[in-house]
Design a protein around this motif. Structure first.
Motif, mmCIF file in Angstrom:
data_model
loop_
_atom_site.group_PDB
_atom_site.id
_atom_site.type_symbol
_atom_site.label_atom_id
_atom_site.label_comp_id
_atom_site.label_asym_id
_atom_site.label_seq_id
_atom_site.Cartn_x
_atom_site.Cartn_y
_atom_site.Cartn_z
ATOM 1 N N SER A 74 0.840 -1.193 0.000
ATOM 2 C CA SER A 74 0.000 0.000 0.000
ATOM 3 C C SER A 74 0.881 1.250 0.000
ATOM 4 O O SER A 74 0.872 2.026 -0.941
ATOM 5 C CB SER A 74 -0.929 -0.064 1.205
ATOM 6 N N THR A 75 1.684 1.456 1.035
ATOM 7 C CA THR A 75 2.617 2.599 1.053
ATOM 8 C C THR A 75 3.896 2.174 1.756
ATOM 9 O O THR A 75 3.942 1.111 2.364
ATOM 10 C CB THR A 75 2.045 3.793 1.863
ATOM 11 N N SER A 76 4.871 3.038 1.687
ATOM 12 C CA SER A 76 6.054 2.799 2.500
ATOM 13 C C SER A 76 6.691 4.147 2.824
ATOM 14 O O SER A 76 6.504 5.124 2.099
ATOM 15 C CB SER A 76 7.049 1.910 1.756
ATOM 16 N N PHE A 77 7.387 4.189 3.922
ATOM 17 C CA PHE A 77 8.077 5.424 4.297
ATOM 18 C C PHE A 77 9.303 5.077 5.119
ATOM 19 O O PHE A 77 9.451 3.950 5.591
ATOM 20 C CB PHE A 77 7.171 6.382 5.064
ATOM 21 N N LYS A 119 -1.668 6.534 5.906
ATOM 22 C CA LYS A 119 -1.690 6.904 4.487
ATOM 23 C C LYS A 119 -0.505 7.781 4.087
ATOM 24 O O LYS A 119 -0.003 7.653 2.969
ATOM 25 C CB LYS A 119 -3.028 7.550 4.113
ATOM 26 N N ASP A 120 -0.024 8.664 5.008
ATOM 27 C CA ASP A 120 1.083 9.528 4.603
ATOM 28 C C ASP A 120 2.272 9.513 5.562
ATOM 29 O O ASP A 120 3.279 10.174 5.320
ATOM 30 C CB ASP A 120 0.587 10.968 4.423
ATOM 31 N N HIS A 414 3.723 -0.728 4.419
ATOM 32 C CA HIS A 414 2.365 -1.128 4.806
ATOM 33 C C HIS A 414 1.813 -2.025 3.714
ATOM 34 O O HIS A 414 1.618 -1.586 2.578
ATOM 35 C CB HIS A 414 1.470 0.090 5.012
#
Lengths: 766, 544
Positions: A74-77, A119-120, A414
């Motif tokens: 989904s996302t990554s950071f 999400k962010d 994620h």
């Protein structure tokens, strides 16, 4: 019906004469005809297609059971972005997710817990735990991710509770997450750093903590809080350092949910087991070498329910273990390897158990991740970021539909997990599975339990067995009666009688099965229960009495015999049968006393070692006989009476007796027809629902004993599908059961139909 | 002796015995159901038993059996016991009692004994004490008081009808309107912008209407409360044989009779009255008493809707297979497949109906047209329409097979005659072939109906319920409520016989229901045979 009315037919006929037919009308008629052809073609075809599409629909409902899980990024950071410059990957002690996968948290080794929007990656709130000079050296969380335990570099354990503070406003969720420190316990008096932690229980009742220190000692802490009558809580606690009985160094620890068992995995591949009792020293039970050439036990995790222990090794092997009752071992239990999961190519570094079912995610030193399920032994997915960085931390979302994963490069990813039916699979449905708490692998059907921790047991084998058992006993009882009755009707019976008897037996086929089930379950079952010996006696005595009657009839002077038409024997037999049945019932008590020690039920229990069920296979066989006998009777009677007359006349002319003709000529000729009859009867018996639902106890056990109940595929569907959540595993498994039934009956009927058509052709040739 | 065996006669007799056994089975079963189903309405005499320990019991004797051996070998072979229906469930909590004959000192059937069938708590057996109106005794003697009792029974019966009317139709209508308004409001708020003046006006209107209805509802409720108050005014004082006095409001009495004084004629009257109530009445006491009219109605409605669905489908498919499709291996295979579908277990169709009709089609319909009622499903849950369609699917092979047989039986000459007169294929089909194939179609339909009427398993998962609050056909718009759940005779048997809390008391009802279902199914089957034979004869004439 227009055909029957001449006055309307007259003008019609005239109109149909082409000469007086106008061109426009002719055109209209042709158009109508073409239209009708199309409508009938399309309509008829689609009706038939849609009837046959039932199978297709059922198949689409089943298909998802066998498909693998889908995992998508989904996302990554970067970890340090969330930590706001206060550290990097090495500084992350723990990760977590909330139920809706909207808020995550990250705990730094400095004791800062920050909540962020998934999400962010933006921080929403944070909390600081005062550790003084110390740092967080290890941290664990509960399955739902709301209770944390932090181990510090000065030997303390800090318990923290998290509240995500979810609020609903106009259908939207908002969060005000908070964390609260609930306890601060000094585990190690020597103040060494705690490198590994395990926790079980609850602060308000029994709490158990365990830790490995950086100088390779293993500590245990037990705390019991009891509320006195006046509402004051009294806390007693004990602290133990385990005696070093192990070789190698401790690598991982686990405490079970009941706070009775403690396990430690060492770096030379052994799992050590202690039992815990309050107010006593831990009792060492055994050490188990996980395999012949083991790696270090890098991880030890309990799955939900706290029974199954998953061990991850430095060789990449992953196995699931639990205690199995074993009389030979001193403790009465033996830690046994139950499932061997798909191995990782490199060492296992982290494992996270699912809060929904017996699944887990494991990660390895190369960054590879596996989604596994122990009961079904299914490898549901492999996924990775393909960066090759080792997996550091895994946090499985509370609904098991996502995960936060930290790798050694400091990337937090994620993942979304779509894993609707992990517990399904061919092995789970048809193979023997070793379920938690069982002594050996077994076929068990037990689809629902009271709690989340319940391990669904979805073996269809006991149900298929039940269907076959019911069918077997039904056919055993029905085939002789139906086929012999058909033989008599077609060959020996007086024709005048035949035209009355046949429809009477055929009406029996129209009896609703619910009526038969009701009578079988509530009328027949209690009566049979009282007279089982008599029923057994009847099966032997009645044929004997009938033969004696035949002998006696031979002795009757011809003068009297000639008054009766031939083919009337069966009617003469009615009173004899009734008398014989009464005689058997009369003898019941005597037989019970003479052969079964006074009580047949006790005798069954002692001799066969199974209890007598009131609603059992015998009752079902008899009740279902009412449904199956007329089917077998009608079809075999048709086949037998359609045997060409010439064959019979030929045989009789050669001097064969009617019986010889019947058994040597008629029966072999019509054998295929009788086979068809039995097949169709079998098809009916396999799928019968109401009779078995009402006349058996519906217990899914596997035992051929005629005095036990069983549960069939069909009854199981009827019982369970109203409660099964749409689209859930149970729902789809019941569809699978329906498809099995469909295929069995369809195959059986097709065979029967083909045989019947062959027979028809054969008769035409003869 | 060898001659005897060689003649094969013993074997012939054995086969004969098999047939005799089958016939005995079916005759025995029918007799059992007939006897059990019909005997329960008979008002048998009330026996008063004086026991050895001085106590008294009163009830109907239902059964007499040998006492099962308490311990093996003990000599109590000639000991019998009686099964007594003691009723008075509110006093004894059990309807039946076993009494050993050896305990009975004296057996009487006292003429003044009274049996009362009540709305609640089952029957009451006992003696008359007095009739009280507003707390004052109006009659203390049974002979004098009887006309008064009957008069007040009549009065109360009227009151009950009045109350029922208010509850069912008046309050029912109000509730229905309220629900409609509520859904309307929800639809407006879901669909449109609530800030515009127009919609606000609309919402305010609906709210005002709802307030009016609520006021009306309160009025009705008040009237009801008054009625209920007056329903308790006339009370029958009774005493049970063991001395418990009990006041039974006359309003609660269904019927009252003196079983030991009744003539055979009078008993017949009560018998017919009970039988009539059974067929036309509503169930009481969780289906164990009263009537089964809703179940009969549900069964009939189900079968009718199924017939409407199954005939066109089956006939169209059969016509296609027999008249239009190119005959060959494929059609033969399809024919075998369709034939075999008739042998697929009904529960499989039920599962399909649940998955496809209810959750698939029904769920979609709900989202498209009934979104204001969500999450409460309208069509997305079991109902009579889906159950009928499931049954239609189950029985369509029967209709196809029978219709095909009918079509195949139409002589070629007739078709060719029609075609020779230049009728088109469709005209021949419509005017000549189909009418001749009518017996086949009708037979198929009747067999389908007979099968559907007795089928329970697929209904259990597609919308049958133990107690439906309303019939699928009634006076409220749109009159036919296809989404409603329904009751069914077959399911009634299963439910009352196996799921009822008081199975022992319920079993007589189940036998009667069984009898009714059996009569319907057997009658339909016989009717199918009759129609087929009749039409065959008729067509034999008209064809030539």
């Amino acid at each position: 019906m227009p055909v029957a009315e001449p006055e309307t037919r007259q003008p019609e006929t005239r109109k149909l004469i082409p000469q007086s037919d106008s061109r426009a009308r002719r055109k209209r008629r042709t158009l109508l005809d073409n239209l009708a052809t199309k409508v009938v073609g399309v309509g008829g075809f689609s009706i038939i297609a849609s009837i046959l599409a039932i199978l297709l629909f059922i198949f689409t409902e089943i298909f998802p059971l066998f498909s693998n899980a889908e995992v998508s990024l989904s996302t990554s950071f970067k970890a340090q972005d969330i930590l706001a410059g206060q550290g990097d990957a090495a500084d992350v002690a723990l990760l977590g997710l909330n139920e809706h996968q909207e808020i995550g948290y990250i705990l730094s080794r400095t004791g800062r817990l920050s909540f962020f929007a998934v999400k962010d990656g933006a921080e929403v709130a944070h909390e600081l735990f005062s550790l003084g000079e110390a740092r967080v050296t290890s941290a664990i969380q509960s399955l739902k991710g709301k209770r944390l335990t932090l181990g510090t570099s000065d030997g303390r354990a800090i318990l923290v509770e998290i509240d995500f503070g979810v609020r609903f406003k106009q259908g939207k969720r908002s969060y005000a997450p908070r964390a609260k420190q609930v306890a601060d316990i000094t585990l190690d008096e020597n103040r060494s750093a705690l490198t590994s932690l395990a926790a079980a229980g609850d602060v308000s009742e029994t709490l158990a903590l365990s830790a490995i220190t950086d100088d390779a000692r293993v500590l245990l802490y037990l705390q019991q809080t009891e509320e006195s009558l006046f509402g004051d809580a009294e806390t007693t606690s004990s602290q133990i350092e385990l005696e070093k009985i192990w070789s190698g160094t401790p690598a991982s620890i686990a405490l079970d949910a009941t706070v009775r068992n403690f396990y430690m995995g060492s770096d030379d591949g052994k799992i050590y087991h202690w039992t815990l009792t309050p107010d006593a020293a831990p009792d060492f039970v055994s050490a188990v070498r996980v395999r012949n050439s083991p790696g270090a036990i890098n991880t030890l995790n309990f799955l939900i329910g706290g029974r199954t222990l998953v061990a991850g090794e430095s060789t990449g092997a992953v196995s699931a273990w639990f205690l199995v009752r074993d009389k030979t071992s001193p403790a009465g239990w033996r830690l046994t390897r139950i499932h061997e999961m798909t191995p990782h190519p490199s060492g296992v570094t982290a494992v996270a158990a699912s809060a929904r079912g017996k699944g887990f995610i494991s990660g390895d030193a190369n960054g590879g991740l596996h989604l596994e399920h122990t009961t079904s032994e299914r490898h549901l997915a492999s996924f990775s970021r393909k960066t090759g960085s080792a997996i550091e931390l895994i946090s499985y979302a509370p609904k098991a539909n996502g995960a936060l994963i930290l790798d050694s490069a400091g990337e937090i990813a994620h993942w979304l997990v779509d894993n609707p039916h992990p517990e399904a699979g061919l092995k789970a449905f048809f193979g023997k599975v070793w379920y938690e708490g069982y002594e050996e692998p077994e076929h068990v059907w037990q689809s629902t339990g009271g709690t989340d921790e319940f391990e669904p047991k979805l073996s269809l084998v006991p149900l298929i067995f039940g269907s076959l058992k019911g069918t077997f006993y039904t056919l055993i009882l029905s085939i002789p009666i139906a086929v012999l009755a058909a033989l008599y009707t077609s060959q020996f019976m007086h024709p005048a009688l035949r035209s009355k008897i046949k429809p009477t037996v055929e009406i029996m086929a129209a009896l609703p099965s619910v009526v038969l089930g009701f009578l079988g379950g509530l009328w027949l079952a209690p009566r049979i229960e009282a007279v089982v010996p008599a029923v057994l006696l009847m099966s032997i005595l009645i044929p004997v009495i009938v033969i004696l009657a035949a002998r006696a009839w031979d002795g009757v002077p011809l003068r009297i015999r000639n008054r009766f038409r031939p083919g009337i024997e069966s009617m003469l037999l009615v009173p004899i049968l009734l008398l014989a049945a009464w005689f058997c019932l009369y003898l019941n008590g005597a037989i019970e006393n003479a052969f079964f020690g006074g009580s047949f039920k006790d005798w069954v229990y002692q001799t066969l070692n199974v209890g007598y069920d009131q609603r059992n296979a015998l009752v079902v066989g008899m009740a279902m006989g009412f449904a199956v006998i007329p089917i077998i009777y009608t079809i075999s009677e048709d086949a037998l009476s359609n045997v060409p007359r010439t064959l019979i006349s030929g045989s009789l002319a050669l001097g064969a007796t009617p019986w010889q003709t019947a058994i040597r000529v008629v029966l072999p000729t019509a054998a295929a027809g009788i086979f068809t009859a039995v097949m169709i009867g079998l098809g009916r018996a396999v799928g019968e629902t109401m009779i078995v639902l009402m006349a058996t106890g519906n217990t899914p056990i596997m035992d051929w004993n005629i005095f036990n109940g069983f549960r069939t595929l069909s009854a199981n569907i009827a019982v369970e599908i109203p409660e099964a959540p749409v689209g859930g595993t149970l729902y789809r498994v019941l569809f699978l059961a329906a498809m099995l039934l469909f295929m069995i009956t369809f195959a059986v009927n097709t065979v029967a139909e083909v045989v019947r058509q062959r027979l028809r052709e054969k008769y035409q040739r003869l | 002796m060898t001659q005897f065996w060689k003649s094969g006669n013993p074997f012939v007799w054995l086969t004969g015995a098999a047939l005799a056994a089958s016939v005995l089975m079916i005759v025995g079963l029918v007799l059992l159901i007939l006897f059990k189903g019909l005997s329960q309405f008979w008002p048998s005499t009330l026996a008063e038993l004086h026991l050895q320990d001085g106590s008294k019991v009163m009830g109907e004797i239902w059964d007499r059996e040998e006492i099962p051996d308490a311990e093996p070998g003990a000599d109590n072979a000639s000991q019998y016991r009686l099964r007594l229906k003691v009723a008075n469930r509110d006093l004894y909590s059990l309807d039946f009692r076993w009494i050993d004959e050896s305990d009975i000192q004296q057996r009487l059937s006292p003429p003044p004994a009274i049996a009362i069938e009540r709305q609640e708590w089952g029957n009451f057996y006992g003696y008359f004490v007095g009739l009280k109106k507003d707390g004052e005794t109006v009659a203390a003697d049974l002979v004098d008081g009887w006309p008064t009792i009957e008069a007040s029974l009549d009065e109360m019966r009227k009151l009950r009808e009045r109350i029922k009317e208010i509850e069912k139709s008046d309050i029912g209508d109000i509730n229905h309107d309220l629900e409609r308004l509520r859904l309307g409001l929800r639809k407006i708020t879901l669909a449109s912008d609530t800030t515009t003046a127009e919609t606000r006006q609309l919402i305010a209107d609906k709210r005002a209407q709802m307030a009016d209805l609520q006021a009306e509802y309160l009025d009705k409720e008040k009237a009801l409360a008054d009625f209920y108050g007056s329903s308790r005014k006339i009370v029958l004082s009774m005493v049970s044989v063991d001395g418990h006095t009990i006041d039974i409001p006359v309003y609660d009495i269904v019927r009252i009779w003196k079983p030991n004084e009744l003539s055979v004629f009078g008993k017949c009257g009560i018998y017919l009255d009970k039988l009539w109530e059974f067929v036309t009445g509503e169930p009481r006491e969780s289906n164990t008493e009263g009537g089964i009219f809703p179940a009969i109605f549900g069964t009939v409605m189900l079968v009718i809707i199924m017939s409407i669905a199954v005939v066109p489908l089956g006939v169209l498919a059969a016509v296609y297979l027999r008249e239009y499709a190119r005959q060959g291996v494929w059609v033969r295979a399809i024919r075998i497949a369709v034939n075999n579908l008739a042998g697929v277990p009904s529960i499989v169709y039920g599962v399909f109906g649940l998955g496809f009709f209810i959750y698939g089609l029904g769920g979609t319909l709900d989202q498209l047209f009934f979104s204001e009622a969500l999450p409460t499903p309208t069509f997305g849950t079991g109902g009579i329409f889906w159950a009928s369609l499931t049954l239609a699917l189950l029985t369509v092979p029967v209709v196809i097979v029978a219709t095909e047989e009918g079509l195949a039986a139409v002589p070629r000459e007739i078709r060719e005659g029609s075609l020779a007169l230049s009728a088109t294929k469709f005209e021949t089909l419509w005017r000549v072939v189909l009418p001749s194939a009518m017996p086949g179609i009708l037979t198929g339909l009747i067999l389908a109906v007979a099968r559907a009427a007795g089928e329970v398993a697929p209904l259990m998962i597609t919308g049958v319920v133990k107690l439906a609050p309303a019939l699928p056909l009634d006076g409220t718009f749109p009159f036919l409520h296809l989404e409603r759940k329904f009751m069914h005779l077959g399911f009634h048997i299963y439910d009352v016989g196996f799921q009822s809390p008081n199975v022992e008391a319920a079993i007589p009802m189940v036998y009667s229901t069984t009898l009714l279902l059996l009569v319907i199914v057997v009658f339909l089957n016989l009717f199918a045979i009759y129609v087929r034979n009749r039409l065959r004869e008729k067509l034999a004439y008209s064809a030539f």
